[in-house]
Structures are given as structure tokens and as C-alpha cells.
Scaffold this motif. Sequence first.
Motif, PDB file in Angstrom:
ATOM      1  N   ALA A 106      15.820  53.380  28.149  1.00 30.82           N
ATOM      2  CA  ALA A 106      14.403  53.300  28.278  1.00 30.82           C
ATOM      3  C   ALA A 106      13.916  53.373  26.582  1.00 30.82           C
ATOM      4  N   ILE A 107      13.132  52.409  26.221  1.00 33.74           N
ATOM      5  CA  ILE A 107      12.723  52.271  25.108  1.00 33.74           C
ATOM      6  C   ILE A 107      11.110  52.573  25.134  1.00 33.74           C
ATOM      7  N   ASP A 108      10.727  53.655  24.246  1.00 34.64           N
ATOM      8  CA  ASP A 108       9.445  54.047  24.533  1.00 34.64           C
ATOM      9  C   ASP A 108       8.441  53.562  23.110  1.00 34.64           C
ATOM     10  N   ASN A 109       7.275  53.403  23.322  1.00 38.17           N
ATOM     11  CA  ASN A 109       6.312  52.892  22.367  1.00 38.17           C
ATOM     12  C   ASN A 109       6.261  51.297  22.253  1.00 38.17           C
ATOM     13  N   VAL A 110       6.859  50.625  23.228  1.00 35.78           N
ATOM     14  CA  VAL A 110       6.773  49.166  22.775  1.00 35.78           C
ATOM     15  C   VAL A 110       5.681  48.395  22.767  1.00 35.78           C
ATOM     16  N   LEU A 111       4.710  49.055  22.879  1.00 36.25           N
ATOM     17  CA  LEU A 111       3.342  48.247  22.695  1.00 36.25           C
ATOM     18  C   LEU A 111       2.527  49.057  21.473  1.00 36.25           C
ATOM     19  N   LEU A 112       2.969  49.960  21.132  1.00 39.82           N
ATOM     20  CA  LEU A 112       2.552  50.800  19.852  1.00 39.82           C
ATOM     21  C   LEU A 112       0.704  50.730  19.831  1.00 39.82           C
ATOM     22  N   PHE A 113       0.231  51.233  20.762  1.00 42.05           N
ATOM     23  CA  PHE A 113      -1.064  51.345  20.858  1.00 42.05           C
ATOM     24  C   PHE A 113      -1.809  49.996  20.817  1.00 42.05           C
ATOM     25  N   GLY A 114      -1.109  48.886  21.214  1.00 37.89           N
ATOM     26  CA  GLY A 114      -1.770  47.687  21.469  1.00 37.89           C
ATOM     27  C   GLY A 114      -1.529  46.730  20.004  1.00 37.89           C
ATOM     28  N   SER A 115      -1.051  47.301  19.145  1.00 38.69           N
ATOM     29  CA  SER A 115      -0.622  46.605  17.805  1.00 38.69           C
ATOM     30  C   SER A 115       0.327  45.733  18.129  1.00 38.69           C
ATOM     31  N   VAL A 116       1.022  45.830  18.843  1.00 43.39           N
ATOM     32  CA  VAL A 116       2.354  44.722  18.902  1.00 43.39           C
ATOM     33  C   VAL A 116       1.779  43.427  19.297  1.00 43.39           C
ATOM     34  N   VAL A 117       0.806  43.528  20.137  1.00 41.07           N
ATOM     35  CA  VAL A 117      -0.046  42.281  20.583  1.00 41.07           C
ATOM     36  C   VAL A 117      -1.219  42.017  19.511  1.00 41.07           C
ATOM     37  N   ASP A 118      -1.829  42.785  19.110  1.00 45.77           N
ATOM     38  CA  ASP A 118      -2.910  42.507  18.039  1.00 45.77           C
ATOM     39  C   ASP A 118      -3.255  43.851  17.064  1.00 45.77           C
ATOM     40  N   ASP A 148      17.914  38.667  26.016  1.00 47.67           N
ATOM     41  CA  ASP A 148      18.913  38.943  25.795  1.00 47.67           C
ATOM     42  C   ASP A 148      19.721  38.850  27.284  1.00 47.67           C
ATOM     43  N   ASN A 149      20.911  37.931  27.223  1.00 45.19           N
ATOM     44  CA  ASN A 149      21.526  37.797  28.380  1.00 45.19           C
ATOM     45  C   ASN A 149      22.337  38.778  28.845  1.00 45.19           C
ATOM     46  N   ARG A 150      22.579  39.773  28.052  1.00 39.87           N
ATOM     47  CA  ARG A 150      23.479  41.045  28.339  1.00 39.87           C
ATOM     48  C   ARG A 150      22.667  41.860  29.266  1.00 39.87           C
ATOM     49  N   VAL A 151      21.167  41.870  29.527  1.00 41.83           N
ATOM     50  CA  VAL A 151      20.444  42.735  30.102  1.00 41.83           C
ATOM     51  C   VAL A 151      19.605  42.245  31.225  1.00 41.83           C
ATOM     52  N   ASP A 152      19.140  42.924  32.129  1.00 43.02           N
ATOM     53  CA  ASP A 152      17.763  42.918  32.930  1.00 43.02           C
ATOM     54  C   ASP A 152      16.914  43.757  32.304  1.00 43.02           C
ATOM     55  N   ILE A 153      15.350  43.513  32.387  1.00 40.90           N
ATOM     56  CA  ILE A 153      14.455  44.342  31.670  1.00 40.90           C
ATOM     57  C   ILE A 153      13.410  44.393  32.458  1.00 40.90           C
ATOM     58  N   SER A 154      12.483  45.352  32.393  1.00 40.45           N
ATOM     59  CA  SER A 154      11.081  45.449  32.933  1.00 40.45           C
ATOM     60  C   SER A 154      10.211  46.111  31.940  1.00 40.45           C
ATOM     61  N   MET A 155       9.298  45.604  31.486  1.00 37.74           N
ATOM     62  CA  MET A 155       8.336  46.273  30.385  1.00 37.74           C
ATOM     63  C   MET A 155       7.054  46.791  31.354  1.00 37.74           C
ATOM     64  N   LEU A 156       7.040  47.813  31.316  1.00 43.54           N
ATOM     65  CA  LEU A 156       5.803  48.449  31.727  1.00 43.54           C
ATOM     66  C   LEU A 156       4.666  48.884  30.774  1.00 43.54           C
ATOM     67  N   LYS A 157       3.585  48.601  31.281  1.00 48.60           N
ATOM     68  CA  LYS A 157       2.401  48.778  30.319  1.00 48.60           C
ATOM     69  C   LYS A 157       1.861  50.220  30.644  1.00 48.60           C
ATOM     70  N   LEU A 158       2.453  51.262  31.181  1.00 47.81           N
ATOM     71  CA  LEU A 158       1.832  52.605  31.072  1.00 47.81           C
ATOM     72  C   LEU A 158       2.083  53.356  29.597  1.00 47.81           C
ATOM     73  N   ALA A 159       1.041  54.107  29.559  1.00 45.47           N
ATOM     74  CA  ALA A 159       0.925  54.999  28.271  1.00 45.47           C
ATOM     75  C   ALA A 159       1.131  53.996  27.084  1.00 45.47           C
ATOM     76  N   ASP A 160       1.994  54.180  26.161  1.00 48.57           N
ATOM     77  CA  ASP A 160       2.095  53.356  25.130  1.00 48.57           C
ATOM     78  C   ASP A 160       3.148  52.020  24.965  1.00 48.57           C
ATOM     79  N   GLY A 161       3.565  51.886  26.537  1.00 54.28           N
ATOM     80  CA  GLY A 161       4.535  51.013  26.743  1.00 54.28           C
ATOM     81  C   GLY A 161       5.951  51.341  26.765  1.00 54.28           C
ATOM     82  N   LEU A 162       6.635  50.887  27.817  1.00 54.22           N
ATOM     83  CA  LEU A 162       7.953  51.356  28.062  1.00 54.22           C
ATOM     84  C   LEU A 162       8.536  50.428  28.782  1.00 54.22           C
ATOM     85  N   THR A 163       9.964  50.113  27.937  1.00 51.82           N
ATOM     86  CA  THR A 163      10.864  48.823  28.476  1.00 51.82           C
ATOM     87  C   THR A 163      12.005  49.765  29.014  1.00 51.82           C
ATOM     88  N   LEU A 164      12.178  49.216  30.074  1.00 54.26           N
ATOM     89  CA  LEU A 164      13.527  49.692  30.953  1.00 54.26           C
ATOM     90  C   LEU A 164      14.598  48.444  30.888  1.00 54.26           C
TER      91      LEU A 164
END
Length: 173
Positions: A106-118, A148-164
Motif C-alpha cells: 500500500a503506497i500512501d499519498n500518491v496524489l499529493l493533494f492533487g499536485s501530481v495531476v496539477d 509494471d507487469n510484475r503487479v496488479d494495481i488499484s489506485m484509490l482516490k480516498l484521502a490523499d490517494g492510495l495505491t494498492l
Amino acid sequence: KRTIEIGVYTGYSTLCVAQAMPDDSYTVACDINEGWTNVAKRYWKEALVDKKIDLRLGPAVDTLNALLEDGQSGSFDFIFIDADKDSYDDYYELSLRLLRPGGLIAIDNVLLFGSVVDSSALDESLKNAITEISIQSVRDLNRKIRSDNRVDISMLKLADGLTLVRKKEINIT
């Protein structure tokens, strides 16, 4: 039963994981700040989970490499990454080596308060805390994980973004 937390701060997420785990579970908790982790240790002890947690103070990359050198590759079930964003790619790669097939990162803060997009999405109070290097590091990791073909992923938009990230099972043919 075997977990790693990269970035402990005051230990709340470590506490949550330790409470959910069986008595014979093991968590390696990585951080560099003794002051904040002293707060964490107090609550871990109060919750009676301190015996399950192996706090390692020092750079997380060093701790993860030491686990690999100790023969613990592919032996962890769950890894939570919530530390310095500039090192997220290093944490991700080392975590994949430590994670068993079918295990979860689980990787936290993958959206960085929206700054990753803008980048202009950051308000003034956050501009000092989040650098362009951190934003670019998270952007680059998000792109990398997506393909990455080694993994399956799901990015969740909750809070500051969480990628599983689930490490794929090894196919023996």
C-alpha cells in the motif's frame, strides 16, 4: 503475519496493523526520527502490541537492504509505504523483492493533494512542504507502477490517494 512499514511518524498505522495481526506476527517499522517514534512506542506498549514490532531507526533503504542480505526476500505479506516521497521508487523496488507472491504493498499519498495531476492545485500552506522533486518522484512512480507487469494495481482516490499493489504469483510452466 509479516509486515513492513516504511515511515512510522507517531505509529498510528503501525498500531492498526499490529492490532489486526495474530499474536505471532512480526512488523518491521522503519523511520529516522527517534522523537516521533518515541510517541509511537508509548502507544504500542499501551495497546500491548509492542512485542510484535521491530522498530529500526535509520534510512529505510538501509533497513530494507539489510533484510534482503539477511535472506528475507519474498517473506513479507504486506508493506506500507508512507515516507519521504523522493525515495518512493527505491522503497517500491526493494519492497517488491521482500514481498511474497500474492502479497500487497500500500503506497500512501500518491496524489499529493492533487499536485501530481496539477502542481497549481497546492495551496500556499503546502507549497513549502511538498517540493517539485517530490511531486515528480510520485508522478514517475505512478507511471512506472501503471505499466509494471510484475503487479496488479488499484489506485484509490480516498484521502490523499492510495495505491494498492499486488505482486503477481509466479507462474511455473
